[in-house]
Design an enzyme around this catalytic site. Structure first.
Site, PDB file in Angstrom:
ATOM      1  N   GLU A  21     -34.256-125.304  19.754  1.00 19.02           N
ATOM      2  CA  GLU A  21     -35.306-125.414  18.991  1.00 19.02           C
ATOM      3  C   GLU A  21     -34.641-125.401  17.319  1.00 19.02           C
ATOM      4  O   GLU A  21     -33.723-125.027  17.026  1.00 19.02           O
ATOM      5  CB  GLU A  21     -36.068-124.150  18.804  1.00 19.02           C
ATOM      6  CG  GLU A  21     -37.232-124.199  19.963  1.00 19.02           C
ATOM      7  CD  GLU A  21     -38.316-123.229  19.888  1.00 19.02           C
ATOM      8  OE1 GLU A  21     -39.443-123.466  20.503  1.00 19.02           O
ATOM      9  OE2 GLU A  21     -37.825-122.253  19.568  1.00 19.02           O
ATOM     10  N   ASN A 212     -37.529-110.526  13.575  1.00 18.64           N
ATOM     11  CA  ASN A 212     -38.541-111.217  14.240  1.00 18.64           C
ATOM     12  C   ASN A 212     -39.073-110.199  15.174  1.00 18.64           C
ATOM     13  O   ASN A 212     -38.209-109.739  16.148  1.00 18.64           O
ATOM     14  CB  ASN A 212     -38.083-112.492  15.046  1.00 18.64           C
ATOM     15  CG  ASN A 212     -37.969-113.586  13.797  1.00 18.64           C
ATOM     16  OD1 ASN A 212     -38.795-113.664  12.992  1.00 18.64           O
ATOM     17  ND2 ASN A 212     -36.955-114.228  14.146  1.00 18.64           N
ATOM     18  N   CYS A 255     -31.947-117.363  14.659  1.00 13.84           N
ATOM     19  CA  CYS A 255     -31.493-117.505  15.802  1.00 13.84           C
ATOM     20  C   CYS A 255     -32.098-116.339  17.009  1.00 13.84           C
ATOM     21  O   CYS A 255     -32.139-116.485  18.092  1.00 13.84           O
ATOM     22  CB  CYS A 255     -29.954-117.172  15.751  1.00 13.84           C
ATOM     23  SG  CYS A 255     -29.172-116.224  15.003  1.00 13.84           S
TER      24      CYS A 255
HETATM   25  S1  SF4 Z   1     -24.997-114.931  17.278  1.00 12.57           S
HETATM   26 FE1  SF4 Z   1     -26.117-113.145  18.017  1.00 12.57          FE
HETATM   27  S2  SF4 Z   1     -28.207-113.451  17.109  1.00 12.57           S
HETATM   28 FE2  SF4 Z   1     -27.351-115.436  16.720  1.00 12.57          FE
HETATM   29  S3  SF4 Z   1     -27.901-116.369  18.848  1.00 12.57           S
HETATM   30 FE3  SF4 Z   1     -26.022-115.378  19.170  1.00 12.57          FE
HETATM   31  S4  SF4 Z   1     -26.775-113.547  20.367  1.00 12.57           S
HETATM   32 FE4  SF4 Z   1     -28.375-114.452  19.046  1.00 12.57          FE
END
Ligand code: SF4
Length: 266
Positions: A21, A212, A255
């Site tokens: 996304e 979030n 993320c």
């Molecule tokens: S670094 Fe941590 S917060 Fe970012 S996508 Fe990976 S698991 Fe998720």
């Protein structure tokens, strides 16, 4: 086609069926993903719950930029702050940063700083900003919140070593992300420990983030008044600190929750 200049979160399907996304912020910033899934395993993150699926190629990062264009958006800058740890896909990410920079599209990235050898290289790439997602002031809490990230003390040691090698302008491009989690990392002792470290790096910006909402997750951000108080307290100590961007939460951007609806949302 989406109207230009509005916030927009959209999925991008890759040739093998995986989806990532991207989020377009009306300010002109496009947030894209660098991996399908993620291996870091932050416990508050829904995007990385299934672990790493695979790295994205330069073309697949560009595909997200092209899709934003097809939806009527004209990004002025890109941030690799979507799904994935950019330093776990270093060759493609470095190439994407360099290519985009030559085309006049500046790229920033958000990283846990792991692996440190890659961080040392990326500090000197022509990026438009490098945000270290630490979310803690102490090593013990950092290990809990960023389980497969870099070693906390070694990460600060890398910054100390490279600080004198960076111009003032490049230092201002660096920041620390701190996702405020109520009852976990928002206590004054934890924040004070971080503030003391940050005093050694006066140009480093501290970005406070709010969480979030993820259904069934034990993590939530403190209420707005508490966030405002934390911001005021740190700013009062001379820390270069920014308030959370409310759109990151309103859009479920960042993320932590990308691909949540089709993937990890319980
Ligand atoms: S670094 Fe941590 S917060 Fe970012 S996508 Fe990976 S698991 Fe998720």
């Amino acid at each position: 086609m989406a109207e230009p200049f509005r916030n927009d979160k959209f999925p991008v399907r890759l040739a093998d069926g995986h989806e990532v996304e991207s989020v377009y912020y009306g300010s002109g910033t496009l947030c894209i993903s660098s991996q399908a899934g993620c291996a870091v395993g932050c416990p508050f993150c829904a995007s990385g719950k299934s672990g790493l699926l695979r790295n994205l190629s330069v073309e697949e990062m560009q595909l997200q930029v092209d899709e934003a264009g097809r939806r009527g958006h004209r990004p002025r800058r890109i941030t690799l702050s979507g799904i994935g740890e950019p330093l776990h896909n270093p060759a493609a990410v470095a190439r994407f940063i360099t290519l985009s920079a030559t085309e006049g599209l500046p790229v920033s990235l958000t990283t846990t700083g792991h692996p440190l050898a890659r961080l040392e290289e990326f500090l000197h790439l022509p990026h438009n900003g490098l945000m270290l997602s630490l979310h803690a002031g102490s090593s013990a809490l950092h290990r809990r919140l960023v389980p497969h990230g870099a070693d906390f003390e070694e990460l600060w040691a890398v910054l100390e070593r490279h600080w004198p090698l960076l111009s003032r302008r490049r230092r201002r491009k660096l920041g620390v992300n701190f996702l405020l989690l109520a009852g976990v990392n928002d206590g004054s002792a934890e924040l004070q420990t971080l503030a003391e470290r940050l005093r050694t790096f006066p140009e480093l910006t501290l970005h406070l983030l709010t969480c979030n909402p993820v259904p069934a997750s034990p993590f939530a951000s403190p209420p707005d008044e508490a966030v405002a108080e934390i911001h005021a307290r740190l700013a009062g100590q001379g820390i270069n600190v920014r308030r959370p961007n409310p759109w990151r939460v309103r859009l479920e951007g960042g993320c932590g929750t990308l691909l949540l609806r089709r993937g990890a949302r319980p």
